[in-house]
Write an enzyme that holds these catalytic residues in place. Sequence first.
Site, mmCIF file in Angstrom:
data_model
loop_
_atom_site.group_PDB
_atom_site.id
_atom_site.type_symbol
_atom_site.label_atom_id
_atom_site.label_comp_id
_atom_site.label_asym_id
_atom_site.label_seq_id
_atom_site.Cartn_x
_atom_site.Cartn_y
_atom_site.Cartn_z
ATOM 1 N N PHE A 119 88.032 21.509 67.648
ATOM 2 C CA PHE A 119 87.521 22.419 66.687
ATOM 3 C C PHE A 119 86.481 23.163 67.388
ATOM 4 O O PHE A 119 85.051 23.067 67.536
ATOM 5 C CB PHE A 119 86.863 21.534 65.698
ATOM 6 C CG PHE A 119 86.393 22.249 64.414
ATOM 7 C CD1 PHE A 119 87.229 22.762 63.302
ATOM 8 C CD2 PHE A 119 84.983 22.698 64.095
ATOM 9 C CE1 PHE A 119 86.657 23.657 62.327
ATOM 10 C CE2 PHE A 119 84.697 23.739 62.837
ATOM 11 C CZ PHE A 119 85.530 24.079 62.282
ATOM 12 N N HIS A 133 83.579 35.361 50.812
ATOM 13 C CA HIS A 133 84.773 35.197 51.723
ATOM 14 C C HIS A 133 84.202 34.429 52.751
ATOM 15 O O HIS A 133 85.157 33.555 53.548
ATOM 16 C CB HIS A 133 84.916 36.374 52.507
ATOM 17 C CG HIS A 133 86.349 36.832 53.021
ATOM 18 N ND1 HIS A 133 87.228 37.704 52.192
ATOM 19 C CD2 HIS A 133 87.162 36.310 53.508
ATOM 20 C CE1 HIS A 133 88.447 37.646 52.632
ATOM 21 N NE2 HIS A 133 88.190 36.647 53.555
ATOM 22 N N TRP A 153 88.164 38.135 65.639
ATOM 23 C CA TRP A 153 87.107 38.699 65.097
ATOM 24 C C TRP A 153 85.857 38.448 66.129
ATOM 25 O O TRP A 153 85.913 37.298 66.417
ATOM 26 C CB TRP A 153 86.760 38.148 63.569
ATOM 27 C CG TRP A 153 87.604 38.732 62.694
ATOM 28 C CD1 TRP A 153 88.926 38.684 62.371
ATOM 29 C CD2 TRP A 153 86.978 39.591 61.699
ATOM 30 N NE1 TRP A 153 89.166 39.423 61.321
ATOM 31 C CE2 TRP A 153 88.070 39.961 60.473
ATOM 32 C CE3 TRP A 153 85.659 39.914 61.040
ATOM 33 C CZ2 TRP A 153 88.224 40.592 59.415
ATOM 34 C CZ3 TRP A 153 85.596 40.545 60.070
ATOM 35 C CH2 TRP A 153 86.545 40.905 59.118
ATOM 36 N N GLY A 194 77.767 39.175 53.136
ATOM 37 C CA GLY A 194 77.158 39.297 51.746
ATOM 38 C C GLY A 194 78.124 38.756 50.638
ATOM 39 O O GLY A 194 77.818 38.925 49.653
ATOM 40 N N THR A 195 79.308 38.157 51.117
ATOM 41 C CA THR A 195 80.379 37.719 50.001
ATOM 42 C C THR A 195 80.702 36.161 50.286
ATOM 43 O O THR A 195 80.374 35.853 51.292
ATOM 44 C CB THR A 195 81.591 38.651 50.190
ATOM 45 O OG1 THR A 195 82.152 38.247 51.521
ATOM 46 C CG2 THR A 195 81.315 40.014 50.508
ATOM 47 N N SER A 213 90.239 33.486 61.729
ATOM 48 C CA SER A 213 90.166 32.324 61.799
ATOM 49 C C SER A 213 90.833 31.590 60.598
ATOM 50 O O SER A 213 91.404 30.541 60.990
ATOM 51 C CB SER A 213 88.657 31.939 61.721
ATOM 52 O OG SER A 213 87.618 32.417 62.813
ATOM 53 N N PHE A 214 91.164 32.442 59.642
ATOM 54 C CA PHE A 214 91.850 31.635 58.456
ATOM 55 C C PHE A 214 93.378 31.391 59.052
ATOM 56 O O PHE A 214 94.081 30.657 58.366
ATOM 57 C CB PHE A 214 92.030 32.676 57.178
ATOM 58 C CG PHE A 214 92.618 32.213 56.317
ATOM 59 C CD1 PHE A 214 91.533 31.158 55.530
ATOM 60 C CD2 PHE A 214 93.721 32.516 55.641
ATOM 61 C CE1 PHE A 214 92.160 30.826 54.232
ATOM 62 C CE2 PHE A 214 94.044 31.724 54.500
ATOM 63 C CZ PHE A 214 93.392 30.843 53.816
HETATM 64 C C1 DLZ Z 1 88.304 38.752 56.156
HETATM 65 C C2 DLZ Z 1 87.628 38.212 57.288
HETATM 66 C C3 DLZ Z 1 86.002 38.123 57.284
HETATM 67 C C4 DLZ Z 1 85.215 38.960 56.164
HETATM 68 N N1 DLZ Z 1 85.323 37.596 58.183
HETATM 69 C C5 DLZ Z 1 85.921 36.774 59.113
HETATM 70 C C6 DLZ Z 1 85.096 36.532 60.436
HETATM 71 O O1 DLZ Z 1 83.835 36.485 60.234
HETATM 72 N N2 DLZ Z 1 85.802 35.769 61.280
HETATM 73 C C7 DLZ Z 1 87.270 35.779 61.361
HETATM 74 O O2 DLZ Z 1 87.660 34.994 62.394
HETATM 75 N N3 DLZ Z 1 87.887 36.202 60.519
HETATM 76 C C8 DLZ Z 1 87.430 36.759 59.450
HETATM 77 N N4 DLZ Z 1 88.062 37.348 58.328
HETATM 78 C C9 DLZ Z 1 89.564 37.447 58.657
HETATM 79 C C10 DLZ Z 1 90.235 36.117 57.837
HETATM 80 O O3 DLZ Z 1 90.089 35.044 58.879
HETATM 81 C C11 DLZ Z 1 91.768 36.321 57.993
HETATM 82 O O4 DLZ Z 1 92.131 37.038 59.096
HETATM 83 C C12 DLZ Z 1 92.153 37.471 56.736
HETATM 84 O O5 DLZ Z 1 91.461 37.184 55.530
HETATM 85 C C13 DLZ Z 1 93.675 37.681 56.543
HETATM 86 O O6 DLZ Z 1 94.173 36.588 56.387
#
Ligand code: DLZ
Length: 161
Positions: free
Chosen positions: A114, A89, A26, A86-87, A58-59
Amino acid sequence: MSGKGAPELSVRNASDLRVAVIAAQWHEKVMDGLVNGALRALHDLGIDEPTLIRVPGSFELPVAAKALAGRGYDAVVALGVVIRGGTPHFDYVCQGVTQGLTQVSVETGVPVGFGVLTCDTEEQALDRAGIEGSHEDKGHEAVTAAVVTAATLRSVSEPWH
Ligand code: DLZ
């Protein structure tokens, strides 16, 4: 968090360490800066053949970090950018990645650098991305911290001669 107070880190004899970099996808422009900074730091340390893998967001960094930490790497570096929307998340992703990477590092004993930016705006992230005009170079910093820690841990685990 600002870079004020950051230490000058140096390390000797790190060139034989095996290092893996994991980068989310992202926010491409910021990520390019972080990845380039990380590769530059590895080159400066004499580590010219690091492993670089990409994950979607990143997740996904913690699960990839755990997989690589279990495959003989001396240090793992996680790079990502999370920008507040805005969420809620933002909070969930930041909390998940921060706790996840901490857990991987402590449970496996492999230092995890990190390099995840958690910012309100893209401008703040660009300012830390190590590109032209940035004030900070977080990809470079994350590699240096992980490699210095790995070298330090190795030096205390080796028998004294
Ligand atoms: C869903 C999401 C959102 C809203 N924003 C970011 C972000 O700013 N940076 C990032 O690395 N990933 C974002 N993601 C994606 C989540 O990290 C993850 O890939 C999804 O929720 C699928 O598991």
